[in-house]
Design an enzyme around this catalytic site. Structure first.
Site, PDB file in Angstrom:
ATOM      1  N   PHE B 129       1.177  -0.993   0.015  1.00 31.21           N
ATOM      2  CA  PHE B 129      -0.131  -0.073   0.072  1.00 31.21           C
ATOM      3  C   PHE B 129       0.858   1.139  -0.109  1.00 31.21           C
ATOM      4  O   PHE B 129       1.824   1.156   0.780  1.00 31.21           O
ATOM      5  CB  PHE B 129      -0.987  -0.253   1.138  1.00 31.21           C
ATOM      6  CG  PHE B 129      -2.052   1.209   1.175  1.00 31.21           C
ATOM      7  CD1 PHE B 129      -2.997   1.012   0.232  1.00 31.21           C
ATOM      8  CD2 PHE B 129      -1.733   2.178   1.811  1.00 31.21           C
ATOM      9  CE1 PHE B 129      -3.820   1.972   0.118  1.00 31.21           C
ATOM     10  CE2 PHE B 129      -2.795   3.291   1.845  1.00 31.21           C
ATOM     11  CZ  PHE B 129      -3.745   3.105   0.773  1.00 31.21           C
ATOM     12  N   ASP B 201       3.556  -4.479   8.613  1.00 29.64           N
ATOM     13  CA  ASP B 201       2.164  -3.638   8.605  1.00 29.64           C
ATOM     14  C   ASP B 201       1.087  -4.433   8.659  1.00 29.64           C
ATOM     15  O   ASP B 201       0.742  -5.304   7.565  1.00 29.64           O
ATOM     16  CB  ASP B 201       2.321  -2.916   7.079  1.00 29.64           C
ATOM     17  CG  ASP B 201       1.062  -2.150   6.897  1.00 29.64           C
ATOM     18  OD1 ASP B 201      -0.051  -2.437   7.739  1.00 29.64           O
ATOM     19  OD2 ASP B 201       1.198  -1.121   6.072  1.00 29.64           O
ATOM     20  N   TYR B 226      -9.794   0.440  11.820  1.00 29.12           N
ATOM     21  CA  TYR B 226     -10.730   0.688  11.197  1.00 29.12           C
ATOM     22  C   TYR B 226     -11.232  -0.192  10.297  1.00 29.12           C
ATOM     23  O   TYR B 226     -12.177  -0.218   9.688  1.00 29.12           O
ATOM     24  CB  TYR B 226     -11.088   1.935  10.875  1.00 29.12           C
ATOM     25  CG  TYR B 226      -9.789   2.559   9.796  1.00 29.12           C
ATOM     26  CD1 TYR B 226     -10.013   2.034   8.442  1.00 29.12           C
ATOM     27  CD2 TYR B 226      -8.811   3.329  10.258  1.00 29.12           C
ATOM     28  CE1 TYR B 226      -9.060   2.557   7.519  1.00 29.12           C
ATOM     29  CE2 TYR B 226      -7.686   3.667   9.297  1.00 29.12           C
ATOM     30  CZ  TYR B 226      -8.061   3.343   7.960  1.00 29.12           C
ATOM     31  OH  TYR B 226      -7.100   3.792   6.995  1.00 29.12           O
ATOM     32  N   LYS B 227     -10.373  -1.422   9.948  1.00 31.85           N
ATOM     33  CA  LYS B 227     -10.787  -2.413   8.957  1.00 31.85           C
ATOM     34  C   LYS B 227     -11.495  -3.776   9.979  1.00 31.85           C
ATOM     35  O   LYS B 227     -12.681  -3.631  10.330  1.00 31.85           O
ATOM     36  CB  LYS B 227      -9.593  -2.737   8.105  1.00 31.85           C
ATOM     37  CG  LYS B 227      -9.102  -1.582   7.516  1.00 31.85           C
ATOM     38  CD  LYS B 227      -7.923  -2.136   6.482  1.00 31.85           C
ATOM     39  CE  LYS B 227      -7.168  -0.949   6.111  1.00 31.85           C
ATOM     40  NZ  LYS B 227      -8.077  -0.375   4.979  1.00 31.85           N
ATOM     41  N   ARG B 375     -11.986  -5.926  -5.427  1.00 29.91           N
ATOM     42  CA  ARG B 375     -11.772  -6.685  -4.156  1.00 29.91           C
ATOM     43  C   ARG B 375     -12.731  -7.002  -3.346  1.00 29.91           C
ATOM     44  O   ARG B 375     -13.864  -6.195  -3.311  1.00 29.91           O
ATOM     45  CB  ARG B 375     -10.898  -5.534  -3.183  1.00 29.91           C
ATOM     46  CG  ARG B 375      -9.606  -5.099  -3.446  1.00 29.91           C
ATOM     47  CD  ARG B 375      -8.815  -4.528  -2.237  1.00 29.91           C
ATOM     48  NE  ARG B 375      -9.661  -3.662  -1.702  1.00 29.91           N
ATOM     49  CZ  ARG B 375      -8.979  -2.734  -1.003  1.00 29.91           C
ATOM     50  NH1 ARG B 375      -7.861  -3.139  -0.417  1.00 29.91           N
ATOM     51  NH2 ARG B 375      -9.608  -1.888  -0.322  1.00 29.91           N
TER      52      ARG B 375
END
Lengths: 416, 416
Positions: B129, B201, B226-227, B375
């Protein structure tokens, strides 16, 4: 002789008296700590509910576009710009004051190093809120390029310290302890005269003092949104970089929110044009959204009226303390002169900590800062002149009767 | 032949089926984007209201002690520690993933530079990312000490790149596009064998994949809350530094929250012992408090059960796509092997962007990432096997009937 009646007369003609209706405050409380954590705008409750129950729950990822989550830092920044003399597109609301200082200090040092390798001194105030000093120390040590922090107190020491070795000067526009207000325009000019760059920390002035960053030709500014701007506990901070500097280099916390084309997912960083490059990672949306409630209330008032009321109330507070508490050893460390006074008044007393606790027990909320300093913050949007009268009456009674002198009021929490 | 009936049978014996009751999701929606923004725990609404209407409004500054605001980063960190194989006192919830990467990368480079001046290479993934790459670039450029970013793809290229010049390796535990899962223990050992330090990460693995940071002898970790942890939009991120490294040096974003004695207001920075030194400025309390709602729900489930359901659902999704959409040019870029698969499945299609918009229009929410990648995130806590069935049926229908082929579904927002 100042009287309660006189205070009520001041309230009767106060053009900001109605603003208090927009805040939710606890009953039976005189809140003199809005310089630490601003009171809650009534609108913040519905806004929090909307973010949680509509934007997060129902709109989910579409909120990034639909509810403008992606643009909140700059959209709210444009509103905050209006109370600091900044232009549209110059302010972002993001991260913390500490992190934003790191970014702008890095930029200032980079700009200076490109012009000359001789400027290795960073000046800051001995009495600055410590996080500013700690960030300067962290950056200097991390860069390991010979930067040195030089501490000064007040304009004379600053003037004496300025020379061609100074890269940057970090100043608290209003000092968190004393309430001393630096003259922004003259000070900036003095620093520029020696080729230095100035970073203004607005934490204790933004929303309480007239600020004209562009008018003063300042270089960088950072500050809190959760004090006089009533943005909510720990809400993201502001950062201002004017057109003259903003596109000169990237800042080192170069996260994807500051990329020119963040959704192209390119492997190389390319900074966005303008203040957006001062963004880094994904922002805490719920806290960020509430900042808008605070600034929206603020923009309904008029900044010169806010400043005038602040000065009138701090004058009144000082005069009442002198009238009512003259027989007690209180030392005022806040300047009397309007031109160099912010919006809080600080009194030193050997038992300051316990006196503040005794006041809080009566619903008069000030705060305490080491060493011996009692701070009383004046927030023109939700305080009345009568509030000031009653606050001083409580202080007088606590001092006269030594009600602070109990073990209960000497007990310290983790956060003092 | 997989059938709807079979999917319903899987739901009937799913030990996590009841967890969905703890989330508030929009009606008529199959949410396959919890890998981007996790759904809202029902408890978050009352928590937000309590923070705003009680803690902020009523308790005001006393909340720093009374409501533990000051300790939220470490208190919530201790809960998050339980799902990543970390010990109490090793995790903080603070700032953003980008900022936290900056802190731990600075530490890693400092540790290496004290042992040898030869280690100047930072390895990261070409497909990481991008914010991870941008932060590495920002730090390398600012340090100006000869650090170089070397990009690799996959374990073979990593192995070939490892040598005595490598200072640190930054790896996405689960890749945000492909869903590839690095074997944490073996990879860590391979990096250590050459004297490198590894930063994991965890953004796309935390809460979805079994993680044992201490078991793997890892060096540093950062990640999103927050995922899969459902902490709320842009909620503060996690940072983990184990005992072996945490007190070895300060990190450069040395703000007052990381000071050993923050309320002494000392002029010199002295880092707190332990993970607290990775804090910097005042945290966004409203957003931070909601992280606790997400992790509290998570801790009611059992991580191995979550992982088992995730794998069963991604298996089912892949098998259904192959069964129902075999005649369409879909390329799966997610590994089939359980050992190297995270919790989302990515399919490439030339018109992936429009297909995702067509799915969203039907209430099947996936997302799109350049180039051409659709995704589909699997969140075991609030998705059913039947949801997976219906999602694939919608995909099949959209592909069979080319319903994606309208201008409406090609229109792009600012955030894609």
């Amino acid at each position: 002789m100042l009287t309660l009646e006189y205070c009520r007369q001041l309230d009767a003609v106060d053009p900001l008296a109605g603003m208090k209706q927009q805040f939710a405050l606890p009953d039976n409380t005189i809140y003199l700590d809005g310089n630490s954590l601003g009171a809650r705008p009534k609108s913040a409750s519905a806004r929090a509910q909307a973010v949680v129950e509509q934007e997060w729950q129902q709109d989910l990822i579409s909120s990034w576009n639909k509810n403008q989550w992606w643009n909140l830092p700059l959209n709210i920044g444009n509103k905050v710009a209006q109370v600091v003399g900044a232009k549209e597109g110059e302010v972002a609301i993001t991260d913390t004051t500490s992190t934003n200082l790191f970014k702008v200090l890095a930029t200032a040092l980079r700009i200076q190093s490109e012009a000359s390798s001789e400027r290795k001194i960073i000046i800051a105030e001995r009495e600055a809120f410590p996080t500013d000093l700690y960030i300067i120390q962290g950056m200097s040590e991390w860069l390991n390029q010979g930067y040195q922090l030089q501490l000064i107190s007040g304009p004379e020491e600053l003037q004496a310290a300025l020379n061609e070795q100074v890269a940057a000067v970090v100043l608290s526009h209003v000092n968190y302890r004393t309430g001393y207000l630096w003259p922004m325009q003259d000070t900036t000019a003095a620093i520029h005269a020696h080729g230095g760059l100035v970073i203004w920390d607005l934490c204790h002035s933004i929303g309480a003092v007239d600020i004209d960053l562009n008018g003063a030709d300042a270089d960088f500014a950072i500050g809190c949104t959760y004090k006089y701007l009533n943005g909510g506990p720990g809400a993201p901070a502001m950062v201002w970089v004017p057109a003259k500097h903003v596109n000169r280099c990237a800042q080192p916390l170069s996260g994807w929110w500051g990329h020119a084309q963040p959704f192209e997912m390119a492997t190389d960083y390319a900074p966005a044009a303008g203040i957006r490059r001062y963004l880094s990672g994904t922002q805490p949306i719920t806290s960020l959204a509430l900042v808008e409630c605070g600034i929206d209330v603020h923009l309904q008032a008029d900044m010169p009226k806010i400043r005038a009321k602040s000065l009138a109330m701090t004058d009144l507070f000082i005069a009442l303390v002198e009238q009512e508490c003259a027989n007690h050893p209180l030392e005022m460390i806040t300047p009397r002169e309007h031109a160099v006074r912010g919006s809080h008044v600080s009194l030193k007393h050997e038992h300051g900590f316990a006196i503040i606790q005794a006041l809080i027990a009566r619903g008069v909320i000030g705060d305490y800062r080491e060493p011996e300093v009692m701070r009383f913050g004046i927030t023109p949007l939700y305080l009345s002149f009568e509030d000031v009268w009653h606050a001083v009456q409580h202080l007088k009674d606590i001092l006269d009767n030594k009600t602070w002198d109990t073990p209960e009021f000497h007990r310290r929490g983790e956060v003092t």
